[in-house]
Design a protein around this motif. Structure first.
Motif, short mmCIF file in Angstrom:
data_model
loop_
_atom_site.label_atom_id
_atom_site.label_comp_id
_atom_site.label_asym_id
_atom_site.label_seq_id
_atom_site.Cartn_x
_atom_site.Cartn_y
_atom_site.Cartn_z
N GLY A 133 -2.63 13.12 -8.07
CA GLY A 133 -3.03 13.18 -6.67
C GLY A 133 -4.45 13.63 -6.47
N LYS A 134 -5.00 13.22 -5.33
CA LYS A 134 -6.35 13.59 -4.91
C LYS A 134 -6.27 14.45 -3.66
N GLU A 135 -7.06 15.48 -3.60
CA GLU A 135 -6.98 16.42 -2.48
C GLU A 135 -7.62 15.85 -1.20
N TYR A 136 -6.91 16.05 -0.10
CA TYR A 136 -7.40 15.69 1.22
C TYR A 136 -7.50 16.98 2.05
N PRO A 137 -8.65 17.32 2.58
CA PRO A 137 -8.76 18.55 3.36
C PRO A 137 -8.00 18.44 4.68
N GLY A 138 -7.36 19.55 5.07
CA GLY A 138 -6.68 19.57 6.37
C GLY A 138 -5.23 19.96 6.26
N TYR A 139 -4.52 19.82 7.37
CA TYR A 139 -3.10 20.15 7.47
C TYR A 139 -2.29 18.90 7.22
N VAL A 140 -1.22 19.01 6.44
CA VAL A 140 -0.54 17.84 5.89
C VAL A 140 -0.03 16.87 6.97
N THR A 141 0.48 17.38 8.08
CA THR A 141 0.99 16.49 9.13
C THR A 141 -0.13 15.67 9.75
N ASP A 142 -1.28 16.31 9.95
CA ASP A 142 -2.44 15.60 10.48
C ASP A 142 -2.97 14.58 9.48
N VAL A 143 -3.08 15.00 8.22
CA VAL A 143 -3.64 14.12 7.19
C VAL A 143 -2.75 12.90 6.98
N TYR B 106 0.86 -1.19 0.00
CA TYR B 106 0.00 0.00 0.00
C TYR B 106 0.88 1.23 0.00
N TYR B 107 0.51 2.24 -0.78
CA TYR B 107 1.15 3.53 -0.67
C TYR B 107 0.12 4.64 -0.86
N ASN B 108 0.37 5.76 -0.25
CA ASN B 108 -0.43 6.97 -0.43
C ASN B 108 0.52 8.12 -0.15
N VAL B 109 1.08 8.69 -1.21
CA VAL B 109 2.23 9.58 -1.06
C VAL B 109 1.97 10.95 -1.69
N LEU B 110 2.70 11.93 -1.21
CA LEU B 110 2.61 13.29 -1.72
C LEU B 110 3.28 13.40 -3.09
N PRO B 111 2.71 14.15 -4.02
CA PRO B 111 3.43 14.43 -5.25
C PRO B 111 4.52 15.46 -5.00
N GLY B 112 5.74 15.15 -5.42
CA GLY B 112 6.86 16.06 -5.21
C GLY B 112 7.06 16.40 -3.74
N GLN B 113 7.26 17.69 -3.47
CA GLN B 113 7.41 18.15 -2.08
C GLN B 113 6.11 18.09 -1.32
N GLY B 114 4.98 18.17 -2.03
CA GLY B 114 3.70 18.23 -1.37
C GLY B 114 3.41 19.63 -0.86
N ARG B 115 2.18 19.86 -0.49
CA ARG B 115 1.80 21.17 0.05
C ARG B 115 1.28 21.02 1.47
N TYR B 116 1.39 22.10 2.23
CA TYR B 116 1.05 22.04 3.65
C TYR B 116 -0.46 21.97 3.91
N PHE B 117 -1.26 22.68 3.14
CA PHE B 117 -2.70 22.72 3.40
C PHE B 117 -3.47 22.08 2.25
N ASP B 118 -4.49 21.29 2.63
CA ASP B 118 -5.29 20.54 1.67
C ASP B 118 -4.39 19.80 0.67
N PRO B 119 -3.51 18.95 1.19
CA PRO B 119 -2.50 18.31 0.33
C PRO B 119 -3.11 17.32 -0.65
N LEU B 120 -2.40 17.08 -1.73
CA LEU B 120 -2.74 16.03 -2.68
C LEU B 120 -1.98 14.77 -2.29
N PHE B 121 -2.61 13.61 -2.46
CA PHE B 121 -1.97 12.33 -2.21
C PHE B 121 -2.22 11.40 -3.40
N LYS B 122 -1.21 10.62 -3.72
CA LYS B 122 -1.32 9.64 -4.80
C LYS B 122 -1.40 8.24 -4.18
N GLU B 123 -2.56 7.60 -4.33
CA GLU B 123 -2.82 6.32 -3.67
C GLU B 123 -2.64 5.16 -4.64
N LYS B 124 -2.12 4.07 -4.11
CA LYS B 124 -1.95 2.88 -4.93
C LYS B 124 -3.30 2.43 -5.49
#
Length: 547
Positions: free
Chosen positions: A197-207, A168-186
């Motif tokens: 990537g698909k947007e996830y609402p919230g702060y990147v560390t929490d998400v 399983y993977y769900n990773v940030l594209p490139g550096q990623g962004r701090y707010f409402d980050p995008l994630f690329k899921e297997k």
């Protein structure tokens, strides 16, 4: 499973004896006896294998980005009192704190490739931020996967190509962004680098932690040992903190390092020409100018009418508070993960590691960023908790490297280390016993000449006492390196007398023998790690003329 195996053995014994007396085989033919013997042998093998599998530890590898040891309170640095990290400190209090874990190339992508492959840049092919990690290459996750582990990675990847070796993977594209980050899921279509990537609402560390906890709770096979790489983006620049922390450290004066103001004889013997700065010393890139700009994402500082020193302090305070607010969220989320392990019954059989891909300069020597072979960026925090093995509150000072992580995890999983891995397992060190043949020195090399933060390409050797660095200053056609060479020079530090590296003593007469021995050691390490500069005519010329 244990009761099943025990029952199978009882059945076998009951067929073979009664009250300890062998039963004469009146019924079974010789063929039947052979079949039964083979069946029982197979059954015993399966049982023992399953028992061994159940006993193998789970591994959770938490890695932040650019988290300096000076910003983790269990290391006792100048920030410990003003910005404590109690949850990260739990791992030190309940396990082992390593004081001398170091990276082989202090920049994000190469360090991550070294961790995954157990190899130096010149072997895994990732020299700079611009290089791709070969998805077909072997890595620690693939090895563990073959051995029956369920593997996952969540968060920052930054190796450009699709992660391989992970169930399983769900990773940030490139550096990623701090707010409402995008994630690329297997399972979704993979796009290289910063695409997709698909947007996830919230702060990147929490998400990132939410996704990891969801996998631990709901998606993994509960009967299989697991390997989870939880990679946080923070506290990487531009240090965008969670909204809830905007008042954290408000009104607090962050203590500054002496070397921010007086760098003595540190660095290049011809003056401070290199490295991005807090002050306006470096005109091209410094924190005063950047944090005075309207585009700085956490709000800019007003330096109107300030003196040079006042501007430097204002930028330093802003830099440190933004950075430490990012660290605050990391510490909170480490706490969330540890709380889950406490309530799920996973604590006793789970290795938990906290580290960073390298260190970070927090104003020391008037530097920001990393890349240098100096202590602040060379050192990686490394904390390990594993109750079955690691003594609570233990501390280790052996020289360990990021290429050692993969061999260590494989060792705990009962997997033989592949020949191509260049690191060494430090499992015995976690048991409190340093092997007699453990390394007494380490080799470092930074390849991305003068890119972004004006750091010349360099390599060096560090022992427990000394550090010798050769700034050869050549791009060597590495991707992303600046083509213009810089003037070669050497630096030497006596870490016993000068742990803060304030005085470059290269060229001092009384250290001639030390330099001779270190250069000999340096050449031996280069050969050991398959770094053959004699194939490059530019390096041969520079080395010959400056050795």
């Amino acid at each position: 499973m244990g009761s099943f195996c025990f029952g199978a053995l009882i059945v076998y014994v009951s067929l073979r004896s009664y009250n300890g007396v062998l039963i004469k085989p009146l019924v079974f033919s010789q063929t039947n006896k052979i079949i039964m013997k083979r069946t029982v042998t197979l059954l015993m093998f399966i049982c023992l294998s399953l028992l061994g599998k159940a006993q193998r530890p789970n591994i959770i590898f938490i890695m932040s980005d650019d988290h300096a040891t000076n910003a983790i309170s269990c290391y006792g640095g100048r920030l410990s009192d003003v910005a404590p990290t109690p949850n990260i400190d739990r791992l030190a209090n309940e396990g082992m704190r390593f004081n001398n874990v170091m990276c082989t190339n202090a920049i994000c992508t190469p360090s991550r490739a070294a961790i995954l492959s157990g190899q130096y840049s010149q072997v895994n092919g990732v020299y700079t931020l611009a290089d791709d990690y070969d998805p077909e290459a072997d890595n620690v996750a693939k090895q563990l996967q073959k051995a029956g582990y369920e593997t996952a990675i969540v968060g920052k990847w930054h190796l450009h190509k699709e992660p391989k070796g992970f169930d399983y993977y769900n990773v940030l594209p490139g550096q990623g962004r701090y707010f409402d980050p995008l994630f690329k899921e297997k399972g979704d279509k993979w796009l290289d680098r910063s695409k997709g990537g698909k947007e996830y609402p919230g702060y990147v560390t929490d998400v990132t932690t939410d996704i990891a906890l969801d996998w631990l709770k709901n998606k993994r096979d509960k009967n299989t040992p697991f390997y989870l790489m939880l990679h946080q983006k923070a506290p990487h620049a531009s240090f965008e903190f969670a909204t809830r922390h905007k008042n954290y450290l408000k009104g607090v004066e962050i203590p500054s390092p002496k070397s921010l103001w007086d760098n003595e004889e540190h660095g290049c013997p011809k003056g401070e020409r290199y490295g991005s700065s807090v002050s306006q010393r470096l005109k091209r890139r410094n924190m005063v100018d950047r944090m005075s700009s309207s585009w700085w994402k956490t709000g800019c500082i007003d330096t109107t009418g300030m003196s040079y020193e006042e501007k430097t302090n204002a930028a330093y305070q802003k830099y440190l508070k933004d950075y430490l607010r990012c660290v605050k969220a990391i510490d909170e989320n480490v706490g969330r993960l540890l709380d889950y392990l406490d309530t799920s019954g996973l604590v006793s059989n789970t290795i938990v590691v906290y580290t960073s891909d390298q260190g970070q300069f927090l104003g020391e020597h008037d530097y920001t960023d990393k890349r240098w072979m100096y202590e602040e960026s060379l050192h990686m925090p490394f904390l390990v908790r594993y109750p079955k093995v690691v003594k609570k509150g233990s501390v280790n000072n052996d020289i360990c490297l990021n290429i050692d992580f993969a061999p260590t995890f494989l060792d705990f999983a009962g997997v033989n280390q592949p020949d191509q891995m260049q690191g060494n397992s430090f499992r015995q060190i976690l048991n409190g016993k340093t092997p007699k043949d453990w390394r007494r020195s380490m080799y470092y090399r930074y390849w991305m000449h003068m890119a972004h933060h004006d750091n010349p390409a360099h390599y060096g050797v560090r022992t427990d006492r000394y550090k010798l660095i050769f700034f050869y200053g050549l791009p060597l056609e590495k991707r992303g390196a600046v083509s213009k060479p810089t003037e070669p020079y050497w630096e030497l530090y006596d870490l016993k007398k000068d742990p803060l590296e304030m005085n470059n003593i290269y060229g001092h007469k009384r250290y001639r023998k030390v330099v001779y021995k270190l250069k000999k050691e340096l050449l031996q390490l280069k050969q050991k790690y398959k770094e053959l500069d004699e194939d490059l005519s530019e390096m041969v010329d520079v080395t010959t003329n400056n050795w």
